[in-house]
Design a protein around this motif. Structure first.
Motif, PDB file in Angstrom:
ATOM      1  N   ALA A   1       0.815  -1.217   0.000  1.00 17.78           N
ATOM      2  CA  ALA A   1       0.000   0.000   0.000  1.00 17.78           C
ATOM      3  C   ALA A   1       0.850   1.269   0.000  1.00 17.78           C
ATOM      4  O   ALA A   1       0.398   2.313  -0.480  1.00 17.78           O
ATOM      5  CB  ALA A   1      -0.936  -0.001   1.205  1.00 17.78           C
ATOM      6  N   THR A   2       2.065   1.195   0.529  1.00 15.88           N
ATOM      7  CA  THR A   2       2.869   2.409   0.683  1.00 15.88           C
ATOM      8  C   THR A   2       4.230   2.360  -0.013  1.00 15.88           C
ATOM      9  O   THR A   2       4.776   3.417  -0.371  1.00 15.88           O
ATOM     10  CB  THR A   2       3.120   2.694   2.177  1.00 15.88           C
ATOM     11  OG1 THR A   2       3.832   1.576   2.760  1.00 15.88           O
ATOM     12  CG2 THR A   2       1.802   2.879   2.918  1.00 15.88           C
ATOM     13  N   ASP A   3       4.771   1.173  -0.205  1.00 20.48           N
ATOM     14  CA  ASP A   3       6.171   1.096  -0.620  1.00 20.48           C
ATOM     15  C   ASP A   3       6.408   1.304  -2.114  1.00 20.48           C
ATOM     16  O   ASP A   3       7.544   1.573  -2.530  1.00 20.48           O
ATOM     17  CB  ASP A   3       6.783  -0.229  -0.171  1.00 20.48           C
ATOM     18  CG  ASP A   3       7.030  -0.251   1.337  1.00 20.48           C
ATOM     19  OD1 ASP A   3       6.983   0.835   1.949  1.00 20.48           O
ATOM     20  OD2 ASP A   3       7.257  -1.343   1.900  1.00 20.48           O
ATOM     21  N   ILE A   4       5.358   1.201  -2.932  1.00 15.97           N
ATOM     22  CA  ILE A   4       5.528   1.553  -4.349  1.00 15.97           C
ATOM     23  C   ILE A   4       5.728   3.057  -4.467  1.00 15.97           C
ATOM     24  O   ILE A   4       6.616   3.537  -5.187  1.00 15.97           O
ATOM     25  CB  ILE A   4       4.335   1.083  -5.189  1.00 15.97           C
ATOM     26  CG1 ILE A   4       4.311  -0.446  -5.260  1.00 15.97           C
ATOM     27  CG2 ILE A   4       4.409   1.665  -6.599  1.00 15.97           C
ATOM     28  CD1 ILE A   4       3.152  -1.021  -6.041  1.00 15.97           C
ATOM     29  N   ASP A   5       4.921   3.824  -3.735  1.00 18.79           N
ATOM     30  CA  ASP A   5       5.100   5.280  -3.732  1.00 18.79           C
ATOM     31  C   ASP A   5       6.443   5.654  -3.100  1.00 18.79           C
ATOM     32  O   ASP A   5       7.098   6.604  -3.534  1.00 18.79           O
ATOM     33  CB  ASP A   5       3.966   5.958  -2.969  1.00 18.79           C
ATOM     34  CG  ASP A   5       2.662   5.953  -3.751  1.00 18.79           C
ATOM     35  OD1 ASP A   5       2.710   5.817  -4.990  1.00 18.79           O
ATOM     36  OD2 ASP A   5       1.592   6.080  -3.120  1.00 18.79           O
ATOM     37  N   ARG A   6       6.841   4.914  -2.084  1.00 17.11           N
ATOM     38  CA  ARG A   6       8.135   5.165  -1.458  1.00 17.11           C
ATOM     39  C   ARG A   6       9.257   4.938  -2.467  1.00 17.11           C
ATOM     40  O   ARG A   6      10.218   5.725  -2.530  1.00 17.11           O
ATOM     41  CB  ARG A   6       8.320   4.243  -0.255  1.00 17.11           C
ATOM     42  CG  ARG A   6       9.671   4.389   0.431  1.00 17.11           C
ATOM     43  CD  ARG A   6       9.723   3.600   1.726  1.00 17.11           C
ATOM     44  NE  ARG A   6      11.034   3.687   2.357  1.00 17.11           N
ATOM     45  CZ  ARG A   6      11.298   3.297   3.604  1.00 17.11           C
ATOM     46  NH1 ARG A   6      10.321   2.785   4.338  1.00 17.11           N
ATOM     47  NH2 ARG A   6      12.517   3.413   4.096  1.00 17.11           N
ATOM     48  N   ALA A   7       9.124   3.900  -3.260  1.00 19.78           N
ATOM     49  CA  ALA A   7      10.138   3.620  -4.280  1.00 19.78           C
ATOM     50  C   ALA A   7      10.207   4.745  -5.306  1.00 19.78           C
ATOM     51  O   ALA A   7      11.289   5.143  -5.745  1.00 19.78           O
ATOM     52  CB  ALA A   7       9.838   2.291  -4.963  1.00 19.78           C
ATOM     53  N   ALA A   8       9.038   5.271  -5.692  1.00 24.15           N
ATOM     54  CA  ALA A   8       8.994   6.324  -6.707  1.00 24.15           C
ATOM     55  C   ALA A   8       9.750   7.577  -6.269  1.00 24.15           C
ATOM     56  O   ALA A   8      10.299   8.307  -7.104  1.00 24.15           O
ATOM     57  CB  ALA A   8       7.547   6.672  -7.025  1.00 24.15           C
ATOM     58  N   LYS A   9       9.790   7.829  -4.971  1.00 26.10           N
ATOM     59  CA  LYS A   9      10.441   9.040  -4.443  1.00 26.10           C
ATOM     60  C   LYS A   9      11.922   8.820  -4.150  1.00 26.10           C
ATOM     61  O   LYS A   9      12.644   9.785  -3.874  1.00 26.10           O
ATOM     62  CB  LYS A   9       9.729   9.482  -3.165  1.00 26.10           C
ATOM     63  CG  LYS A   9       8.264   9.865  -3.384  1.00 26.10           C
ATOM     64  CD  LYS A   9       7.562  10.127  -2.062  1.00 26.10           C
ATOM     65  CE  LYS A   9       6.085  10.419  -2.274  1.00 26.10           C
ATOM     66  NZ  LYS A   9       5.358  10.596  -0.983  1.00 26.10           N
ATOM     67  N   ALA A  10      12.369   7.578  -4.195  1.00 29.88           N
ATOM     68  CA  ALA A  10      13.756   7.266  -3.837  1.00 29.88           C
ATOM     69  C   ALA A  10      14.727   7.854  -4.862  1.00 29.88           C
ATOM     70  O   ALA A  10      14.419   7.977  -6.047  1.00 29.88           O
ATOM     71  CB  ALA A  10      13.953   5.754  -3.751  1.00 29.88           C
TER      72      ALA A  10
END
Length: 518
Positions: A363-372
């Motif tokens: 739920a959260t880590d795809i968006d987290r990856a996008a910002k990395a």
């Protein structure tokens, strides 16, 4: 002597003197290391005799049989190190034909996480008369380990290495030949496709034409999506689709969709028109080699649909694989996440080489990856007007059966550019060719072989925008099929008569498209 004769004599003398200056200005290969370059140093320059080049690290022709570089002409091999930042260590090679230079420059891109000089691509360019350059992008090895604690090296991979390589290569070309390259081109696929888009977005003056295949733009989000998909299709034992079932699934999809273009030839021309219900393959009881369990049906749907959070049903990504890619599902749907994606998640997103992907929060880590990585690998900017205004041409291509980089990537980027720049303004500067039956960059039953650089040359130098591209499929080195590749959203339509392996019996035409499958 009258005025006209004096003018003619002056022009003639000027031409002779200018030619002499150019001849004097030309720097022999062995003297190139003396050139002073900004944030760069030429490490070595030497002439390589025709057919004698051996790729570093391969131990000569003995390890791999015949020397794949045996037909290369003699060239000046320049090796250099670029240091645009205090943490940069970018290795570059520039190959300059000793004779027969076509007056042009071709930069080539990388694949995966780069980490090596792309020698085969350079060899192809050199063999066509180009001065050519390639880079390791600033690190060694095919993982993202280099990026841990080194943000400048990530920037080097993302866009700076190709730009710096291009700037320095042009300077060296000018010095060696005594004249600049008349035209500059870029050619890359996958990571290299993304690098090409980055060049068009950030450095519109670098190239006259850019060829970008299977472009992995929005790369860090892709890393998260790939890892998430792998977790979904391996959530329990019943969900795992054995590799042995892939051919059965593929054949069922072909039976349903192959003939939609009027020709039954083992290739789905337009997967957007293929709507296959995987529940038709459900086992009536238990499990078997010719059917799918309930969990396997769900996994097949997950592979070919927008990915959803199993707990909430929320759509996490619109990227997915298309009908015809089934034989390659092991790339993203194997027992563990795709190595390139997992390495990115560990080293860039979570900055922990031991990160356990089983702990991923979909739920959260795809968006987290996008910002990395502070968006260095996003490469999503769609305002290519500065590139187009300079006369730049962008040719994108993507295989519909790509099991690694979703074809959605290219479709979305095409729409982004058209909506941002405007269809009329982009009309003569940008084309996308979707290739039926072709895997990642190449391979598969589709026609994956075509002279991309020649197409680009004709477009840039003669103003001949490609209305179609005749491509071939080869078996054991022999052409057994040709087909026109059509500018998206057109597709190749069978005329109704003649050999379906002959491009002459197809025509590019518009077709109404709808979302695939679900």
């Amino acid at each position: 002597m009258n005025t006209m004769n004096r003018t003619v004599l002056f022009v003639a003398l000027t031409a002779v003197l200018f030619g002499a200056v150019n001849a004097i200005a030309a720097t022999p290969c062995e003297n190139l290391p003396s050139l002073k370059l900004r944030n760069a140093k030429i490490d070595a320059a030497q002439v390589v005799a025709a057919g004698t080049f051996v790729q570093p690290g391969r131990g000569g022709a003995a390890r791999g049989g015949a020397n794949p570089y045996a037909n290369l002409p003699s060239f000046c091999r320049v090796t250099a190190t670029l240091t645009p930042s205090s943490d940069s260590d970018i290795k570059v090679e520039l190959w300059l034909p000793v004779s027969g230079w076509n007056g042009k420059f071709e930069a080539v891109g990388n694949g995966g996480w780069a980490g090596t000089i792309p020698y085969p691509a350079m060899a192809a360019a050199l063999g066509s008369g180009y001065a050519t350059a390639g880079t390791d992008t600033g690190h060694v090895g095919g993982t993202a380990d280099f990026a841990l604690g080194h943000p400048e090296k990530l920037i080097d991979l993302a866009y700076r290495s190709i730009h710096e390589m291009t700037v320095q290569s042009k300077a060296i070309i000018n010095a060696n030949y005594g004249s600049p390259a008349k035209f500059s081109y870029y050619n890359g696929c996958s990571q290299g496709g993304r690098q090409g888009l980055a060049a068009a977005q950030r450095y519109p003056e670098d190239f006259n034409g850019i060829i970008a295949g299977a472009s992995a733009w929005d790369q860090m989000r892709m890393m998260g999506e790939r890892t998430a998909l792998n977790l979904v299709v391996n959530k329990d034992a019943d969900s795992v689709i054995p590799v042995i079932k892939y051919p059965m699934i593929h054949q069922a999809v072909l039976n349903a969709c192959d003939a939609l273009d009027g020709a039954k030839d083992g290739v789905i021309e337009n997967p957007l028109m293929c709507k296959f219900d995987y529940s038709k393959l459900a086992c009536k009881i238990g499990d078997g080699p010719d059917c799918l369990t309930k969990g396997q049906v769900e996994s097949a749907i997950a592979m070919t649909s927008p990915l959803k959070d199993p707990n909430t049903g929320k759509i996490l990504t619109q990227r997915y694989l298309y009908s015809g890619s089934e034989l390659g599902w092991a790339t993203l749907g194997g027992p563990q996440p795709y190595g390139i994606g997992l390495s990115g998640m560990q080293n860039i997103v979570f900055q922990n080489p031991n990160w356990d992907y089983h702990t991923m929060n979909l739920a959260t880590d795809i968006d987290r990856a996008a910002k990395a990585g502070n968006g260095a690998l996003d490469t999503a900017a769609a305002n290519l007007k500065p590139f187009f205004d300079r006369g730049g041409k962008l040719l994108m291509y993507h295989g519909w059966a790509d099991p690694q980089v979703s074809p959605t990537n290219s479709l979305v980027y095409y729409d982004k550019v058209m909506n941002t720049v405007g269809k009329d303004k982009a009309a003569n500067s940008f084309e996308l060719f979707m290739i039926p039956g072709v895997n990642h960059c190449q391979g598969g039953p589709g026609t994956d072989t075509f002279d991309k650089v020649k197409v680009m040359e004709q477009w840039v130098e003669q103003g001949k925008k490609p209305a179609q591209i005749i491509a071939s499929h080869l078996t054991q080195g022999k052409v057994d099929k040709t087909r026109p590749l059509c500018p998206y959203p057109q597709v190749a339509k069978y005329k109704g008569t003649g050999d379906t392996n002959d491009a002459a019996n197809f025509v590019c035409a518009a077709e109404t498209t709808t979302a695939a499958n679900q």
